[in-house]
Enzyme design. Structure first.
Site, PDB file in Angstrom:
ATOM      1  N   HIS A   1      63.929  37.549  28.858  1.00 43.24           N
ATOM      2  CA  HIS A   1      64.424  38.448  29.907  1.00 43.24           C
ATOM      3  C   HIS A   1      64.376  37.782  31.282  1.00 43.24           C
ATOM      4  O   HIS A   1      63.436  37.051  31.603  1.00 43.24           O
ATOM      5  CB  HIS A   1      63.624  39.745  29.905  1.00 43.24           C
TER       6      HIS A   1
ATOM      7  N   HIS B   1      53.423  43.209  33.778  1.00 48.37           N
ATOM      8  CA  HIS B   1      53.844  44.277  34.685  1.00 48.37           C
ATOM      9  C   HIS B   1      52.657  45.158  35.056  1.00 48.37           C
ATOM     10  O   HIS B   1      51.743  45.354  34.249  1.00 48.37           O
ATOM     11  CB  HIS B   1      54.914  45.165  34.025  1.00 48.37           C
TER      12      HIS B   1
ATOM     13  N   ASP C   1      55.550  41.125  27.712  1.00 51.78           N
ATOM     14  CA  ASP C   1      55.864  42.550  27.672  1.00 51.78           C
ATOM     15  C   ASP C   1      55.555  43.164  26.305  1.00 51.78           C
ATOM     16  O   ASP C   1      56.098  44.223  25.963  1.00 51.78           O
ATOM     17  CB  ASP C   1      57.343  42.782  28.000  1.00 51.78           C
TER      18      ASP C   1
ATOM     19  N   HIS D   1      59.300  35.298  26.763  1.00 50.22           N
ATOM     20  CA  HIS D   1      60.542  35.796  26.183  1.00 50.22           C
ATOM     21  C   HIS D   1      61.682  35.616  27.178  1.00 50.22           C
ATOM     22  O   HIS D   1      61.466  35.179  28.307  1.00 50.22           O
ATOM     23  CB  HIS D   1      60.409  37.245  25.715  1.00 50.22           C
TER      24      HIS D   1
ATOM     25  N   HIS E   1      59.289  43.778  21.301  1.00 49.93           N
ATOM     26  CA  HIS E   1      60.011  43.947  22.568  1.00 49.93           C
ATOM     27  C   HIS E   1      61.306  43.143  22.526  1.00 49.93           C
ATOM     28  O   HIS E   1      62.378  43.641  22.872  1.00 49.93           O
ATOM     29  CB  HIS E   1      59.116  43.498  23.715  1.00 49.93           C
TER      30      HIS E   1
ATOM     31  N   ASP F   1      63.675  38.688  34.286  1.00 49.30           N
ATOM     32  CA  ASP F   1      62.550  38.849  35.203  1.00 49.30           C
ATOM     33  C   ASP F   1      61.343  38.017  34.764  1.00 49.30           C
ATOM     34  O   ASP F   1      60.302  38.046  35.429  1.00 49.30           O
ATOM     35  CB  ASP F   1      62.171  40.324  35.371  1.00 49.30           C
ATOM     36  N   HIS F   2      61.502  37.252  33.687  1.00 50.00           N
ATOM     37  CA  HIS F   2      60.463  36.331  33.223  1.00 50.00           C
ATOM     38  C   HIS F   2      60.922  34.872  33.277  1.00 50.00           C
ATOM     39  O   HIS F   2      60.084  33.972  33.217  1.00 50.00           O
ATOM     40  CB  HIS F   2      60.038  36.678  31.791  1.00 50.00           C
TER      41      HIS F   2
END
Length: 255
Positions: free
Chosen positions: A54, A168, A130, A52, A108, A56-57
């Site tokens: 975001h 995570h 996530d 996805h 998410h 941090d990915h």
């Protein structure tokens, strides 16, 4: 094939699969730990799988693509660092010669995807980003409770031995909440003890398995009387499955 969680940021894992020569990584939010792992193992990065949009990915995708020439795969319905091969529900890809089926799992985010990999001689592997956490699930930033419940139900139907590779290290926090929902779940308490022992040694709690998650994860257990009753004690008029799930997620958000 070796499966390795590479720690990043405070609690992210960038998952790596490699055969001693070639590697793929999943959701590289930071390029530096991936480059270090590649150098240490003498590995060539051939593929990057993204679940996805975001940061941090995706934050390390551009550097890794430019530095290694790796093929990037990602969701068809989300903003992604170009260029990449965009994927939808049911698509099949073959990075490193391994078969991965794509699942659309909104909730998410609106276009979140997961990858289900078949590894010769090994249990299947699920890269779920996530959407699914061990003993928990992702927050609903863009999707609806109905979408997330459907997504989790789809993942729960995978074989019990499927290894669950979440993005995570949220396990201990998720377990504290799960124990509040099901205080009499003995398997949940045993898993909490095992997970704490691992974290006390600075070891990852992951991967989990689908079979374990069905036994301990309240978000995969909303159809069971004990979970529904715990939710209804906080939200008395909650009766239908989507309502139970939505109230459970709200409870977790406030926990």
């Amino acid at each position: 094939m070796k499966l390795i969680p590479i720690p990043a940021f405070d609690d992210n894992y960038i998952w790596m699969l490699h055969d001693g020569r070639r590697a793929l990584v999943v959701d590289p939010g930071d390029a530096d730990p991936v480059l270090a792992a590649l150098q240490q193992g003498g590995l060539a990065l051939e593929a990057i799988l993204v679940t996805h949009h975001h940061g941090d990915h995706t934050g390390g995708v551009k550097v890794l693509r430019q530095g290694t020439g790796a093929q990037v795969y990602g969701p068809a319905l989300e903003r992604m660092p170009e260029p990449l091969q965009r994927l939808g529900d049911g698509d099949v890809i073959w990075p490193l010669g391994l078969r991965f089926e794509v699942r659309l799992v909104p909730g998410h985010t609106a276009g979140h995807i997961a990858y289900v990999g078949q590894l010769p001689g090994q249990d299947p592997v699920l890269f779920c980003g996530d959407t699914l956490f061990s003993a928990g699930c992702g927050r609903l930033f863009e999707g609806t409770p109905a979408q997330m419940l459907a997504s989790l139900t789809s993942l729960a139907a995978l074989p019990d031995a499927t290894r669950v590779c979440c993005a995570h290290e949220y396990t201990l926090g998720s377990l504290r909440f799960a124990c509040a929902v099901e205080p009499d779940n003995a398997e949940l308490r045993a898993y909490q003890a095992r997970a704490k022992a691992l974290r006390d040694q600075h070891l990852p709690t992951l991967p989990s398995t689908i079979g374990l998650e069905k036994a301990v994860n309240p978000f995969l257990r909303t159809h069971l009387p004990a979970v529904a009753l715990a939710v209804q004690q906080r939200a008395p008029n909650t009766l239908d499955p989507v309502g139970v799930f939505a109230a459970l997620r709200t409870w977790k958000d406030q926990f």
